[in-house]
Design an enzyme around this catalytic site. Structure first.
Site, mmCIF file in Angstrom:
data_model
loop_
_atom_site.group_PDB
_atom_site.id
_atom_site.type_symbol
_atom_site.label_atom_id
_atom_site.label_comp_id
_atom_site.label_asym_id
_atom_site.label_seq_id
_atom_site.Cartn_x
_atom_site.Cartn_y
_atom_site.Cartn_z
ATOM 1 N N ARG A 104 0.877 -1.180 0.000
ATOM 2 C CA ARG A 104 0.000 0.000 0.000
ATOM 3 C C ARG A 104 0.904 1.216 0.000
ATOM 4 N NH1 ARG A 104 -5.397 1.349 3.418
ATOM 5 N NH2 ARG A 104 -6.155 -0.024 1.769
ATOM 6 N N HIS A 131 -7.235 0.663 -6.563
ATOM 7 C CA HIS A 131 -7.460 -0.175 -5.379
ATOM 8 C C HIS A 131 -8.146 -1.480 -5.839
ATOM 9 C CE1 HIS A 131 -7.790 -1.383 -1.337
ATOM 10 N NE2 HIS A 131 -8.709 -0.568 -0.885
ATOM 11 N N GLN A 134 -10.085 -4.101 -3.500
ATOM 12 C CA GLN A 134 -11.417 -3.706 -3.041
ATOM 13 C C GLN A 134 -12.471 -4.101 -4.068
ATOM 14 O OE1 GLN A 134 -12.246 -2.047 0.044
ATOM 15 N NE2 GLN A 134 -14.245 -2.803 -0.635
ATOM 16 N N ASP A 219 -17.146 7.054 -2.201
ATOM 17 C CA ASP A 219 -15.920 6.944 -1.396
ATOM 18 C C ASP A 219 -15.683 8.327 -0.781
ATOM 19 O OD1 ASP A 219 -13.487 6.104 -0.330
ATOM 20 O OD2 ASP A 219 -12.398 6.156 -2.233
ATOM 21 N N CYS A 259 -16.252 1.493 0.149
ATOM 22 C CA CYS A 259 -15.109 0.666 0.553
ATOM 23 C C CYS A 259 -14.785 0.815 2.036
ATOM 24 C CB CYS A 259 -13.894 0.981 -0.308
ATOM 25 S SG CYS A 259 -13.289 2.672 -0.116
ATOM 26 N N ARG A 288 -13.456 -8.738 1.684
ATOM 27 C CA ARG A 288 -12.028 -8.499 1.449
ATOM 28 C C ARG A 288 -11.240 -9.758 1.838
ATOM 29 N NH1 ARG A 288 -10.040 -3.351 1.376
ATOM 30 N NH2 ARG A 288 -8.143 -4.420 0.692
HETATM 31 N N1 NVA Z 1 -9.888 6.596 -1.710
HETATM 32 C C1 NVA Z 1 -9.552 6.179 -0.378
HETATM 33 C C2 NVA Z 1 -9.778 4.709 -0.189
HETATM 34 C C3 NVA Z 1 -9.463 4.183 1.188
HETATM 35 C C4 NVA Z 1 -9.643 2.709 1.332
HETATM 36 C C5 NVA Z 1 -8.114 6.566 -0.082
HETATM 37 O O1 NVA Z 1 -7.257 6.398 -0.951
HETATM 38 O O2 NVA Z 1 -7.847 7.049 1.016
HETATM 39 N N1 CP Z 2 -11.292 -0.255 2.248
HETATM 40 C C1 CP Z 2 -10.026 -0.295 2.710
HETATM 41 O O1 CP Z 2 -9.075 -0.536 1.959
HETATM 42 O O2 CP Z 2 -9.917 -0.090 4.048
HETATM 43 P P1 CP Z 2 -8.580 0.131 4.901
HETATM 44 O O3 CP Z 2 -8.010 1.462 4.513
HETATM 45 O O4 CP Z 2 -9.046 0.070 6.317
HETATM 46 O O5 CP Z 2 -7.623 -0.983 4.572
#
Ligand code: NVA
Ligand code: CP
Length: 305
Positions: A104, A131, A134, A219, A259, A288
């Protein structure tokens, strides 16, 4: 032996996606019945997190344990990654010690570079651009609740962000129509729009996207790394909240996904998020676990074949 990475949904075919989803559904059943399935015994997953996470970390770690393996949490704060050791070196070293790596991070280019130097499968657990894990869970959730997403209308309401980009890839892979409603200045990537123009359209008005939709999704307005834009984004996205009023324009059996984490009162109303008639977000979060177990098995099998 085929070294496969999962950096975006474009790394798998429609048939492979279907097989992963079917397997995720089967793994969920076995897990619920208490059956122990350990095909990844003694295998190790390295998990590099440069951003926060609840669902992704716990689902990968629990999933790997359930499959008989182990997972290592690696944060840049206490590894050499945070002290400037080159990605190329980290990839070569880590992939000599573990069997799969999940990352990540911020720039998507970083995970691509890591994957080029890795001798084991690399999984995108969120970048600024995509992502895909997800989406495996979201597709599984739709299939479980309503059947195949093929030919359905999906409405993305909000930022043209990493999740939106992955929905665009999913539209092409699953054959659904995606209508994106976002304010000017927050459009998704133009090249990706062009690539998927057969499946994806862009509108400014959330009502136009929601009308007759089978599936609404949103989101957060400010993603990780955009915290300082929060206030400006709240102003730009006013009117883009998914709530019962917007949902009432969709088909009567439409589902709502997010998500998570969700900001109640911003991109989604608290009432809609908690309304089990529409909201499937808790199943979506649980999936997930199952979808990523199926993904890890797929990548491990590809490598062994
Ligand atoms: N768009 C959000 C998704 C988090 C799971 C982010 O990147 O923070
Ligand atoms: N939806 C998702 O990826 O959640 P986290 O940021 O908690 O991993």
């Amino acid at each position: 032996m085929a070294l496969r990475h999962f950096l975006t949904l474009q790394d798998i075919s429609a048939a492979e996606l279907n097989a992963i989803i079917e397997r995720a559904i089967a793994l969920k059943k076995s897990w619920r019945s208490g059956e122990i399935i350990e095909p990844l015994k003694n295998k190790v997953l390295g998990m590099i997190f440069e951003k926060s996470s609840t669902r992704t970390r716990v689902s990968f770690e629990a999933g790997m344990t359930q499959l008989g393996g182990a997972a290592l949490f690696l944060s840049p704060k206490d590894t050499q990654l945070g002290r400037g050791e080159p990605i190329e070196d980290s990839a070569r070293v880590l992939s000599r010690m573990v069997d799969m790596i999940m990352i990540r991070t911020f720039e998507h280019e970083k995970i691509e570079r890591f994957a080029r130097y890795s001798s084991v499968p690399v999984i995108n657990a969120l970048t600024d651009s995509f992502h895909p894990c997800q989406l495996l869970a979201d597709i599984q959730t739709y299939v479980e609740h309503r059947g195949s997403p093929k030919g359905k209308k999906v409405a993305w309401i909000g930022d043209g962000n990493n999740m939106c980009h992955s929905y665009m890839n999913a539209a092409a892979l699953c054959g659904f129509e995606l209508v994106i409603a976002c304010p000017e200045g927050y459009d998704p990537d133009a090249a990706l729009m062009q690539k998927h123009k057969q499946y994806v359209t862009l509108v400014r008005n959330p009502q136009d996207a929601a009308r007759d939709a089978d599936w609404l999704v949103t989101d957060v307005w400010a993603s990780m790394g955009q915290e300082e834009e929060q206030k400006a984004r709240e102003a730009s996205f006013a009117g883009y909240q998914v709530n019962h009023e917007l949902m009432s324009l969709a088909k009567s059996d439409a589902v709502f996904m997010h998500c998570l984490p969700a900001h109640r009162g911003e991109e989604v109303s608290a009432e809609l998020l908690e309304d089990n008639q529409y909201s499937v977000v808790w199943d979506e979060a649980e999936n997930r676990l199952h979808a990523q177990k199926a993904l890890m098995l797929f990548l491990a099998e590809e490598l062994a074949n």
